[in-house]
Design an enzyme around this catalytic site. Structure first.
Site, PDB file in Angstrom:
ATOM      1  CD  GLU A  75      52.551  -6.532   4.205  1.00  5.83           C
ATOM      2  OE1 GLU A  75      53.738  -6.134   4.130  1.00  5.83           O
ATOM      3  OE2 GLU A  75      52.155  -7.359   5.046  1.00  5.83           O
TER       4      GLU A  75
ATOM      5  CE1 TYR B  38      54.256 -11.663   6.167  1.00  6.26           C
ATOM      6  CE2 TYR B  38      53.800 -10.207   4.320  1.00  6.26           C
ATOM      7  CZ  TYR B  38      53.890 -10.425   5.681  1.00  6.26           C
ATOM      8  OH  TYR B  38      53.602  -9.408   6.549  1.00  6.26           O
TER       9      TYR B  38
ATOM     10  CG  ASP C  70      47.884 -13.355   2.151  1.00  2.00           C
ATOM     11  OD1 ASP C  70      47.651 -13.653   3.332  1.00  2.00           O
ATOM     12  OD2 ASP C  70      48.524 -12.343   1.808  1.00  2.00           O
TER      13      ASP C  70
ATOM     14  CD1 TRP D  28      49.784 -15.819   5.995  1.00  2.00           C
ATOM     15  CD2 TRP D  28      51.588 -16.306   4.789  1.00  2.00           C
ATOM     16  NE1 TRP D  28      50.879 -15.697   6.812  1.00  2.00           N
ATOM     17  CE2 TRP D  28      52.000 -15.991   6.104  1.00  2.00           C
ATOM     18  CE3 TRP D  28      52.559 -16.662   3.867  1.00  2.00           C
ATOM     19  CZ2 TRP D  28      53.330 -16.002   6.506  1.00  2.00           C
ATOM     20  CZ3 TRP D  28      53.893 -16.671   4.266  1.00  2.00           C
ATOM     21  CH2 TRP D  28      54.269 -16.340   5.560  1.00  2.00           C
TER      22      TRP D  28
ATOM     23  CD  GLN E 153      45.979 -15.644   7.721  1.00  2.00           C
ATOM     24  OE1 GLN E 153      46.009 -16.269   6.668  1.00  2.00           O
ATOM     25  NE2 GLN E 153      46.880 -14.741   8.044  1.00  2.00           N
TER      26      GLN E 153
ATOM     27  CE1 TYR F 253      56.490 -14.809   8.161  1.00  2.00           C
ATOM     28  CE2 TYR F 253      56.420 -17.079   8.931  1.00  2.00           C
ATOM     29  CZ  TYR F 253      55.905 -15.798   8.927  1.00  2.00           C
ATOM     30  OH  TYR F 253      54.795 -15.508   9.689  1.00  2.00           O
TER      31      TYR F 253
ATOM     32  CE1 TYR G 111      51.936  -6.532   8.309  1.00  2.00           C
ATOM     33  CE2 TYR G 111      51.892  -7.666  10.406  1.00  2.00           C
ATOM     34  CZ  TYR G 111      51.835  -7.697   9.037  1.00  2.00           C
ATOM     35  OH  TYR G 111      51.690  -8.892   8.406  1.00  2.00           O
ATOM     36  CD1 TRP G 112      48.299  -6.248  10.302  1.00  2.00           C
ATOM     37  CD2 TRP G 112      46.285  -5.494   9.729  1.00  2.00           C
ATOM     38  NE1 TRP G 112      47.898  -6.920   9.156  1.00  2.00           N
ATOM     39  CE2 TRP G 112      46.658  -6.470   8.799  1.00  2.00           C
ATOM     40  CE3 TRP G 112      45.034  -4.851   9.570  1.00  2.00           C
ATOM     41  CZ2 TRP G 112      45.865  -6.839   7.711  1.00  2.00           C
ATOM     42  CZ3 TRP G 112      44.241  -5.230   8.495  1.00  2.00           C
ATOM     43  CH2 TRP G 112      44.655  -6.211   7.591  1.00  2.00           C
TER      44      TRP G 112
ATOM     45  CG  ASP H 169      49.652 -10.156  11.960  1.00  2.00           C
ATOM     46  OD1 ASP H 169      48.585 -10.549  11.468  1.00  2.00           O
ATOM     47  OD2 ASP H 169      50.743 -10.511  11.508  1.00  2.00           O
TER      48      ASP H 169
ATOM     49  N   GLY I 131      44.640 -12.164  11.286  1.00  2.00           N
ATOM     50  CA  GLY I 131      45.176 -11.527  10.086  1.00  2.00           C
ATOM     51  C   GLY I 131      45.491 -10.056  10.329  1.00  2.00           C
TER      52      GLY I 131
HETATM   53  C1  DGY Z   1      53.558 -12.195   9.826  1.00  2.00           C
HETATM   54  O1  DGY Z   1      54.512 -12.967   9.966  1.00  2.00           O
HETATM   55  O2  DGY Z   1      53.645 -10.980   9.983  1.00  2.00           O
HETATM   56  C2  DGY Z   1      52.283 -12.736   9.395  1.00  2.00           C
HETATM   57  O3  DGY Z   1      51.303 -11.766   9.304  1.00  2.00           O
HETATM   58  C3  DGY Z   1      51.825 -13.844  10.263  1.00  2.00           C
HETATM   59  O4  DGY Z   1      50.811 -14.461   9.545  1.00  2.00           O
END
Ligand code: DGY
Length: 438
Positions: free
Chosen positions: A409, A39, A46, A43, A120, A99, A365-366, A185, A183
């Site tokens: 993270e 990243y 963040d 952000w 966000q 990125y 992730y999430w 995702d 946020g």
């Molecule tokens: C990502 O790229 O995974 C981010 O969370 C997008 O904001």
């Protein structure tokens, strides 16, 4: 709690020094990267959390994080002018090719700095109020007030953008138009509304899986749809009316709604301090509207608030940690009982999706992992009230995990393994401000 032996145990002062070093390493001169490589820009949410960490050892730098962030706020001269107060989820102060989707992907080349075109969770007013409360000496309080006099009017424009552009009918529930905007995702709560979004057919190259194992990141079908939604915004000329009318993905996200609700109350309190009585009253009217409307998001099944598809009106009935922010938001049905129940189900704090519920994946992730900044927000909702002990319990499990694993993270809620990016700013900041005691 069971702690596997192979975990490294850091003494807390040593860990605090590592946390400070993490923020310094991620500092790019006025803004903090979430983590280098994965990243490489500033952000939005963040930044608010990182500032809490900076405050514990470099207050001027903490306040600067917001000034740098708000340089990216859109004004009346930007992108057609209808988005005054819009604050993007990424501000591209400098280029980087590590990125995707980077600065050249959003159609915002005319802006300086360039930004993305989605927002966000708007937690900044709450972070600023906590920073003011933590500024106890007369000098620190004076510094805080000087910055607030500049930052509060900017935040008023930002909150006005949310209510005007994302809830133009004044229903009390703002709409979000992109999973990245939440946020959180690839939460399982977005699976059903995302199915209606076409998959893009244009080529693109992901970068995230070069930094982190693909098993911890969203799958290709998710990316094909979020890229479609990103391009949709640009084709709609960033026109908020058109987006709200035609975007194939429109959701009442309980995370954004709860965070905005708390932030509007904190912003109203900051307005009181600055003698801004009209905006304070207006914010309190919005808060009252949301307080009533949120009852439509109650899940009988999970005994918590959940999100809702704003197109079909169908509840997105998934137990995610966003629904545990009810006490933080001050909603009439709080989240203490459900949070207590969740804590009995894992060894390592609050997962992002309830363990064993449909869609739960411990390492992706999430869809299951523990995020420490979310734990902090949830716990802050209980602090100082009848459920203060619960706040202490969340804090304790979070502290133990960071002491053993460092600043990842996110974390596997079943094994405690650190996952995703390492050397992560908001995890370090959460440690300094909330777990280490500043
Ligand atoms: C990502 O790229 O995974 C981010 O969370 C997008 O904001």
């Amino acid at each position: 709690m069971f702690i596997p032996k192979e975990f490294t145990v850091y003494a807390s002062e040593e860990l605090a020094e590592k946390a400070r070093q993490t923020l310094k390493d991620n500092d790019r001169g006025g803004y903090t990267l979430p983590t280098d490589g994965l990243y490489p820009f500033q952000w939005n949410w963040d930044a608010g959390i990182s500032a809490l960490g900076w405050l514990t050892f470099d207050p001027p730098r903490a306040w600067q994080e917001f000034h740098t962030l708000f340089k990216g706020m859109w004004g009346t001269a930007d992108a057609g002018g209808a988005n005054d107060g819009f604050l993007a989820h990424i501000i591209f102060h400098k280029d980087s090719d590590s990125y995707f989707p980077g600065p050249d992907q959003w159609g915002t080349e005319a802006l300086s700095p360039r930004t993305s075109s989605i927002s966000q969770p708007p937690l900044h007013a709450t972070m600023l109020r906590w920073m003011l409360e933590a500024s106890r000496s007369p000098e620190a309080r004076q510094l805080a007030m000087e910055h607030l006099r500049v930052l509060v009017p900017q935040l008023l424009r930002h909150h006005a953008w949310w209510y005007r552009c994302r809830d133009p009918q004044g229903s009390g529930l703002v709409v979000n138009i992109h999973p990245w905007e939440t946020g959180m995702d690839n939460s399982p709560a977005w699976d059903v509304p995302l199915r209606k979004v076409p998959e893009t057919t244009r080529p693109y190259v992901r970068q995230d899986t070069r930094h982190v194992d693909a098993s911890m990141r969203p799958p290709k079908a998710f990316y094909d749809r979020v890229v479609y939604l990103m391009d949709f915004n640009q084709q709609a000329g960033f026109d908020p009316d058109r987006i709200l009318r035609d975007c194939p993905y429109r959701v009442h996200d309980i995370g954004i709604i709860s965070i905005l609700q708390r932030a509007s109350q904190d912003l109203a309190a900051l307005c009181d301090l600055l003698d801004l009585s009209d905006p304070a009253q207006q914010l309190r009217r919005q808060v009252a509207r949301t307080q009533a409307a949120v009852e439509g998001l109650w899940s009988q099944r999970w005994q918590q608030y959940v999100s809702r598809d704003a197109i079909t009106g169908e509840l997105l009935d998934h137990p995610t940690s966003a629904g545990l922010l009810a006490s933080y938001a001050g909603f009439s049905r709080g989240s203490a009982d459900t949070t207590r129940q969740w804590l009995t189900e894992t060894a390592y704090g609050l997962p992002s999706t309830r363990v064993n519920s449909p869609g739960f994946e411990a390492r992706r992730y999430w869809r299951g992992p523990v995020w420490q900044h979310i734990n902090m927000l949830i716990a802050k909702g209980f602090e100082g009230g009848p459920d203060d002990a619960l706040a202490g319990q969340i804090q304790q499990s979070s502290r133990e995990l960071l002491q053993r694993q460092g600043f990842h993270e996110y974390f596997d809620p079943l094994t405690g393994d650190g996952l995703g990016g390492a050397h992560f700013s908001w995890t370090a900041a959460t440690y300094l401000f909330w777990l280490h005691g500043g």
